[in-house]
Motif scaffolding. Structure first.
Motif, PDB file in Angstrom:
ATOM      1  N   ILE A   2     -55.810  -4.153 -13.928  1.00 25.01           N
ATOM      2  CA  ILE A   2     -56.316  -5.368 -13.181  1.00 25.01           C
ATOM      3  C   ILE A   2     -56.228  -5.156 -11.821  1.00 25.01           C
ATOM      4  CG2 ILE A   2     -54.391  -6.577 -13.385  1.00 25.01           C
ATOM      5  CD1 ILE A   2     -56.005  -9.230 -13.755  1.00 25.01           C
ATOM      6  N   CYS A   3     -57.327  -5.379 -11.148  1.00 24.75           N
ATOM      7  CA  CYS A   3     -57.226  -5.402  -9.652  1.00 24.75           C
ATOM      8  C   CYS A   3     -57.407  -6.594  -9.042  1.00 24.75           C
ATOM      9  CB  CYS A   3     -58.804  -4.502  -9.215  1.00 24.75           C
ATOM     10  SG  CYS A   3     -58.712  -4.359  -7.600  1.00 24.75           S
ATOM     11  N   TYR A   4     -56.469  -6.871  -8.077  1.00 25.35           N
ATOM     12  CA  TYR A   4     -56.234  -8.150  -7.237  1.00 25.35           C
ATOM     13  C   TYR A   4     -56.649  -7.779  -5.859  1.00 25.35           C
ATOM     14  CZ  TYR A   4     -53.797 -10.388 -10.897  1.00 25.35           C
ATOM     15  OH  TYR A   4     -53.450 -10.947 -12.426  1.00 25.35           O
ATOM     16  N   ARG A   5     -57.179  -8.590  -5.208  1.00 20.12           N
ATOM     17  CA  ARG A   5     -57.576  -8.734  -3.961  1.00 20.12           C
ATOM     18  C   ARG A   5     -56.360  -9.365  -3.429  1.00 20.12           C
ATOM     19  NH1 ARG A   5     -59.942  -5.741  -0.675  1.00 20.12           N
ATOM     20  NH2 ARG A   5     -60.357  -6.475   1.352  1.00 20.12           N
ATOM     21  N   LEU A   6     -55.709  -8.816  -2.305  1.00 23.00           N
ATOM     22  CA  LEU A   6     -54.298  -9.445  -1.631  1.00 23.00           C
ATOM     23  C   LEU A   6     -54.469  -9.514  -0.414  1.00 23.00           C
ATOM     24  CD1 LEU A   6     -52.171  -6.600  -3.770  1.00 23.00           C
ATOM     25  CD2 LEU A   6     -52.755  -9.170  -4.386  1.00 23.00           C
ATOM     26  N   ARG A   7     -53.480 -10.346   0.328  1.00 22.00           N
ATOM     27  CA  ARG A   7     -53.486 -10.594   1.560  1.00 22.00           C
ATOM     28  C   ARG A   7     -51.998 -10.615   2.010  1.00 22.00           C
ATOM     29  NH1 ARG A   7     -56.381 -15.611   2.324  1.00 22.00           N
ATOM     30  NH2 ARG A   7     -58.423 -14.122   2.514  1.00 22.00           N
ATOM     31  N   CYS A   8     -51.678 -10.221   2.978  1.00 29.22           N
ATOM     32  CA  CYS A   8     -50.250 -10.455   3.508  1.00 29.22           C
ATOM     33  C   CYS A   8     -50.201 -11.216   4.625  1.00 29.22           C
ATOM     34  CB  CYS A   8     -49.972  -9.035   4.253  1.00 29.22           C
ATOM     35  SG  CYS A   8     -50.517  -8.705   5.933  1.00 29.22           S
ATOM     36  N   ALA A   9     -49.003 -11.827   4.911  1.00 31.10           N
ATOM     37  CA  ALA A   9     -48.872 -13.012   6.072  1.00 31.10           C
ATOM     38  C   ALA A   9     -49.500 -12.878   7.171  1.00 31.10           C
ATOM     39  CB  ALA A   9     -47.434 -13.153   6.250  1.00 31.10           C
ATOM     40  N   ALA A  10     -49.597 -11.628   7.374  1.00 31.48           N
ATOM     41  CA  ALA A  10     -50.365 -11.228   8.795  1.00 31.48           C
ATOM     42  C   ALA A  10     -51.844 -11.149   8.705  1.00 31.48           C
ATOM     43  CB  ALA A  10     -50.029  -9.605   9.475  1.00 31.48           C
ATOM     44  N   GLY A  30     -40.208  -9.676  -7.366  1.00 33.11           N
ATOM     45  CA  GLY A  30     -39.078  -8.807  -6.973  1.00 33.11           C
ATOM     46  C   GLY A  30     -38.957  -8.410  -5.569  1.00 33.11           C
ATOM     47  N   GLY A  31     -39.957  -8.581  -4.939  1.00 30.68           N
ATOM     48  CA  GLY A  31     -40.336  -8.241  -3.374  1.00 30.68           C
ATOM     49  C   GLY A  31     -40.695  -6.835  -3.452  1.00 30.68           C
ATOM     50  N   PHE A  32     -41.556  -6.266  -4.468  1.00 33.59           N
ATOM     51  CA  PHE A  32     -41.612  -4.939  -4.570  1.00 33.59           C
ATOM     52  C   PHE A  32     -43.265  -4.715  -3.805  1.00 33.59           C
ATOM     53  CE2 PHE A  32     -38.463  -4.776  -7.592  1.00 33.59           C
ATOM     54  CZ  PHE A  32     -37.601  -3.879  -7.084  1.00 33.59           C
ATOM     55  N   LEU A  33     -43.854  -5.653  -3.417  1.00 29.65           N
ATOM     56  CA  LEU A  33     -45.193  -5.532  -2.887  1.00 29.65           C
ATOM     57  C   LEU A  33     -45.303  -5.743  -1.256  1.00 29.65           C
ATOM     58  CD1 LEU A  33     -47.312  -8.114  -5.341  1.00 29.65           C
ATOM     59  CD2 LEU A  33     -46.736  -5.492  -5.343  1.00 29.65           C
ATOM     60  N   SER A  34     -46.106  -4.832  -0.581  1.00 28.97           N
ATOM     61  CA  SER A  34     -45.907  -4.899   0.822  1.00 28.97           C
ATOM     62  C   SER A  34     -47.541  -4.422   1.230  1.00 28.97           C
ATOM     63  CB  SER A  34     -44.877  -4.182   1.571  1.00 28.97           C
ATOM     64  OG  SER A  34     -45.220  -2.414   1.060  1.00 28.97           O
ATOM     65  N   CYS A  35     -47.707  -5.002   2.308  1.00 26.48           N
ATOM     66  CA  CYS A  35     -48.941  -4.540   3.033  1.00 26.48           C
ATOM     67  C   CYS A  35     -49.034  -3.242   3.464  1.00 26.48           C
ATOM     68  CB  CYS A  35     -49.171  -5.400   4.395  1.00 26.48           C
ATOM     69  SG  CYS A  35     -50.914  -5.062   5.280  1.00 26.48           S
ATOM     70  N   PRO A  36     -50.187  -2.488   3.121  1.00 26.87           N
ATOM     71  CA  PRO A  36     -50.227  -1.017   3.335  1.00 26.87           C
ATOM     72  C   PRO A  36     -50.507  -0.584   4.878  1.00 26.87           C
ATOM     73  CG  PRO A  36     -52.136  -1.777   2.261  1.00 26.87           C
ATOM     74  CD  PRO A  36     -51.489  -2.721   2.195  1.00 26.87           C
ATOM     75  N   GLU A  37     -50.992  -1.760   5.423  1.00 26.74           N
ATOM     76  CA  GLU A  37     -51.485  -1.727   6.854  1.00 26.74           C
ATOM     77  C   GLU A  37     -50.188  -1.794   7.889  1.00 26.74           C
ATOM     78  OE1 GLU A  37     -54.623  -3.401  10.168  1.00 26.74           O
ATOM     79  OE2 GLU A  37     -54.801  -3.408   7.932  1.00 26.74           O
ATOM     80  N   CYS A  38     -49.294  -2.988   7.560  1.00 25.33           N
ATOM     81  CA  CYS A  38     -48.276  -3.233   8.627  1.00 25.33           C
ATOM     82  C   CYS A  38     -46.835  -3.171   7.694  1.00 25.33           C
ATOM     83  CB  CYS A  38     -48.466  -4.769   9.117  1.00 25.33           C
ATOM     84  SG  CYS A  38     -48.385  -5.980   7.949  1.00 25.33           S
ATOM     85  N   GLY A  39     -46.800  -3.025   6.415  1.00 26.72           N
ATOM     86  CA  GLY A  39     -45.679  -3.012   5.688  1.00 26.72           C
ATOM     87  C   GLY A  39     -44.998  -4.397   5.407  1.00 26.72           C
ATOM     88  N   HIS A  40     -45.753  -5.441   5.892  1.00 24.81           N
ATOM     89  CA  HIS A  40     -44.966  -6.804   5.860  1.00 24.81           C
ATOM     90  C   HIS A  40     -44.996  -7.119   4.208  1.00 24.81           C
ATOM     91  CE1 HIS A  40     -44.536 -11.117   5.615  1.00 24.81           C
ATOM     92  NE2 HIS A  40     -44.113 -11.016   6.885  1.00 24.81           N
TER      93      HIS A  40
END
Length: 155
Positions: A2-10, A30-40
């Motif tokens: 499954i593909c999700y469109r995601l958005r970080c807090a930034a 579990g906190g294992f997801l992060s933004c590939p651009e900023c790491g948030h």
């Protein structure tokens, strides 16, 4: 998958591929997801249009990986984006290294060699080494590990 469109807090938007929705929920909790651009680490699902097949016999249109435009699909991407799980793992490795080891900076090769020859106390160290330094250490029998140094999870 499954593909999700995601958005970080930034506000950065990106896609993430997961085995199923339960896997996504587990990784997110579990906190294992992060933004590939900023790491948030504050990553949430963004709104996304569903893929709808035009004919019953046809499946949904195949999706291209976001970092490889369709016109370059056969080429290796210039700067691939690390998957969220890998970034999270490298962030945890970085935190463990910074917490448990001494940063010797550009003196890394010198200090590693001194420890190898028992001229300095043995301990965990990290820092920078040139390709020449790494080759010299390998010739001396000093095991060195290079780790991708991603942005910290907290910043």
């Amino acid at each position: 998958m499954i593909c999700y469109r995601l958005r970080c807090a930034a506000g950065h938007e990106f896609e993430g591929w997961y085995r199923d929705s339960a896997t996504f929920a587990q990784l997110q909790a579990g906190g294992f997801l992060s933004c590939p651009e900023c790491g948030h680490a504050g990553v949430q699902q963004a709104l996304m249009a569903p893929a709808i097949a035009k004919k019953r016999s046809e499946g949904p249109a195949p999706r291209q990986c976001p970092e490889v435009p369709a016109e370059n699909a056969g080429e290796k991407p210039v700067s691939p984006v690390l998957p969220d799980q890998m970034v999270a793992a490298f962030q945890k490795i970085r935190q463990a290294v910074e917490t448990g080891c001494e940063n010797v900076g550009d003196r890394f090769a010198e200090e590693a060699l001194r420890m190898h020859h028992k001229e300095a106390p043995e301990r965990g160290i990290y820092g920078q080494a040139s390709e020449e330094d790494r080759s010299m250490l390998a010739e001396e029998g000093v095991d060195v590990l290079s780790i991708p140094w991603v942005r910290r999870a907290d910043g």
